[in-house]
Write a protein that holds these residues in place. Structure first.
Motif, mmCIF file in Angstrom:
data_model
loop_
_atom_site.group_PDB
_atom_site.id
_atom_site.type_symbol
_atom_site.label_atom_id
_atom_site.label_comp_id
_atom_site.label_asym_id
_atom_site.label_seq_id
_atom_site.Cartn_x
_atom_site.Cartn_y
_atom_site.Cartn_z
ATOM 1 N N ILE A 124 35.328 31.649 26.359
ATOM 2 C CA ILE A 124 34.117 32.431 26.134
ATOM 3 C C ILE A 124 33.891 32.635 24.641
ATOM 4 N N SER A 125 32.688 33.030 24.290
ATOM 5 C CA SER A 125 32.399 33.261 22.871
ATOM 6 C C SER A 125 33.222 34.446 22.383
ATOM 7 N N SER A 126 33.394 34.533 21.094
ATOM 8 C CA SER A 126 34.274 35.549 20.517
ATOM 9 C C SER A 126 33.769 36.979 20.703
ATOM 10 N N ASN A 127 32.507 37.147 21.055
ATOM 11 C CA ASN A 127 32.006 38.506 21.290
ATOM 12 C C ASN A 127 31.793 38.798 22.780
ATOM 13 N N SER A 128 32.265 37.906 23.661
ATOM 14 C CA SER A 128 32.216 38.144 25.105
ATOM 15 C C SER A 128 33.521 38.777 25.552
ATOM 16 N N ARG A 129 33.438 39.650 26.531
ATOM 17 C CA ARG A 129 34.616 40.379 27.000
ATOM 18 C C ARG A 129 35.407 39.573 28.033
ATOM 19 N N ILE A 130 36.722 39.667 27.938
ATOM 20 C CA ILE A 130 37.597 39.113 28.965
ATOM 21 C C ILE A 130 37.395 39.981 30.203
ATOM 22 N N PRO A 131 37.245 39.387 31.389
ATOM 23 C CA PRO A 131 37.100 40.228 32.590
ATOM 24 C C PRO A 131 38.272 41.212 32.693
ATOM 25 N N LEU A 132 37.956 42.472 32.921
ATOM 26 C CA LEU A 132 38.963 43.530 32.904
ATOM 27 C C LEU A 132 40.099 43.256 33.883
ATOM 28 N N HIS A 133 39.766 42.780 35.080
ATOM 29 C CA HIS A 133 40.820 42.562 36.076
ATOM 30 C C HIS A 133 41.819 41.496 35.614
ATOM 31 N N CYS A 134 41.384 40.580 34.783
ATOM 32 C CA CYS A 134 42.296 39.568 34.230
ATOM 33 C C CYS A 134 43.017 40.092 32.997
ATOM 34 N N ALA A 135 42.306 40.824 32.160
ATOM 35 C CA ALA A 135 42.911 41.356 30.932
ATOM 36 C C ALA A 135 44.055 42.307 31.253
ATOM 37 N N LYS A 136 43.914 43.101 32.305
ATOM 38 C CA LYS A 136 44.957 44.070 32.648
ATOM 39 C C LYS A 136 46.237 43.390 33.130
ATOM 40 N N ARG A 137 46.185 42.149 33.494
ATOM 41 C CA ARG A 137 47.375 41.442 33.990
ATOM 42 C C ARG A 137 48.448 41.281 32.907
ATOM 43 N N VAL A 138 48.082 41.365 31.643
ATOM 44 C CA VAL A 138 49.080 41.223 30.584
ATOM 45 C C VAL A 138 50.041 42.420 30.549
ATOM 46 N N MET A 139 49.703 43.504 31.216
ATOM 47 C CA MET A 139 50.549 44.698 31.220
ATOM 48 C C MET A 139 51.838 44.494 32.014
ATOM 49 N N ASP A 140 51.812 43.598 32.972
ATOM 50 C CA ASP A 140 52.976 43.343 33.819
ATOM 51 C C ASP A 140 53.356 41.878 33.665
ATOM 52 N N THR A 141 54.421 41.626 32.908
ATOM 53 C CA THR A 141 54.821 40.254 32.595
ATOM 54 C C THR A 141 55.073 39.434 33.848
ATOM 55 N N ALA A 142 55.783 40.002 34.803
ATOM 56 C CA ALA A 142 56.098 39.255 36.031
ATOM 57 C C ALA A 142 54.824 38.917 36.803
ATOM 58 N N ALA A 143 53.905 39.864 36.916
ATOM 59 C CA ALA A 143 52.650 39.612 37.626
ATOM 60 C C ALA A 143 51.815 38.573 36.885
ATOM 61 N N PHE A 144 51.827 38.640 35.557
ATOM 62 C CA PHE A 144 51.079 37.660 34.765
ATOM 63 C C PHE A 144 51.621 36.257 35.004
ATOM 64 N N GLN A 145 52.949 36.133 35.045
ATOM 65 C CA GLN A 145 53.577 34.830 35.234
ATOM 66 C C GLN A 145 53.304 34.263 36.628
ATOM 67 N N ARG A 146 53.187 35.125 37.631
ATOM 68 C CA ARG A 146 52.953 34.668 39.009
ATOM 69 C C ARG A 146 51.491 34.373 39.297
ATOM 70 N N TYR A 147 50.591 34.924 38.491
ATOM 71 C CA TYR A 147 49.162 34.803 38.792
ATOM 72 C C TYR A 147 48.718 33.337 38.703
ATOM 73 N N PRO A 148 47.902 32.877 39.639
ATOM 74 C CA PRO A 148 47.456 31.468 39.632
ATOM 75 C C PRO A 148 46.335 31.224 38.619
ATOM 76 N N TRP A 149 46.696 31.113 37.343
ATOM 77 C CA TRP A 149 45.696 30.979 36.282
ATOM 78 C C TRP A 149 44.841 29.737 36.446
ATOM 79 N N GLY A 150 45.362 28.698 37.044
ATOM 80 C CA GLY A 150 44.562 27.502 37.269
ATOM 81 C C GLY A 150 43.388 27.779 38.184
ATOM 82 N N GLN A 151 43.597 28.641 39.180
ATOM 83 C CA GLN A 151 42.495 29.003 40.063
ATOM 84 C C GLN A 151 41.485 29.861 39.327
#
Length: 167
Positions: A124-151
């Motif tokens: 996305i452009s540098s002034n567009s927001r990362i979707p909150l539900h995806c951005a919050k995933r960085v708070m939990d390393t294990a959940a971030f690693q398991r999340y299907p980022w390709g999907q």
């Protein structure tokens, strides 16, 4: 990748957050992007999507993915000066670089992951927001690693294509 994906932004993340964070980003669930950057790979969205989608090992095709919320996002979002109801923009993240050098490594890794989400996963452009539900995933390393980022990548591209077709 997307027309808003600038590879120079990835190098900035490396320079500003430090080699210790860079090595951890390399080993993250979206670390394939870092590895391709280090190889000076010629980017192709289909190839990146393939790598991200096929690195996920799941037991059942009917698994449900979820993230349990806690108060850490609230504190972290306030430190980044981002409203708690929104995801950050790349511009906001880049503005944090000078002040986050003294932050704990774990928080700098979260900043790096957010940057990679903005630059490469969503493109996305540098002034567009990362979707909150995806951005919050960085708070939990294990959940971030398991999340299907390709999907997620595939879904964001489909949404982007649908929006462009409506124009």
């Amino acid at each position: 990748m997307n027309h808003s994906c600038y590879l120079s932004n990835i190098q900035t993340v490396r320079e500003e957050l430090g080699e210790d964070v860079w090595s951890e980003l390399r080993e993250s669930a979206i670390g394939v992007i870092v590895k391709l950057k280090e190889l000076h790979y010629i980017w192709s969205a289909k190839v990146v999507h393939h790598f991200l989608a096929n690195q996920l090992a799941i037991e059942s095709s009917h698994e449900i993915w979820s993230l349990i919320d806690d108060s850490m996002p609230l504190q972290f979002w306030l430190e980044m000066n981002v409203p708690t109801s929104d995801g950050p923009t790349l511009l906001v993240l880049q503005a944090i670089f000078p002040i986050c050098r003294n932050w704990p490594r774990a928080k700098r890794v979260m900043i790096g992951l957010l940057c990679l989400l903005s630059i490469d996963i969503f493109g996305i452009s540098s002034n567009s927001r990362i979707p909150l539900h995806c951005a919050k995933r960085v708070m939990d390393t294990a959940a971030f690693q398991r999340y299907p980022w390709g999907q997620e990548l595939h879904t964001s591209r489909l949404c982007s294509c649908a929006l462009n077709m409506d124009l």
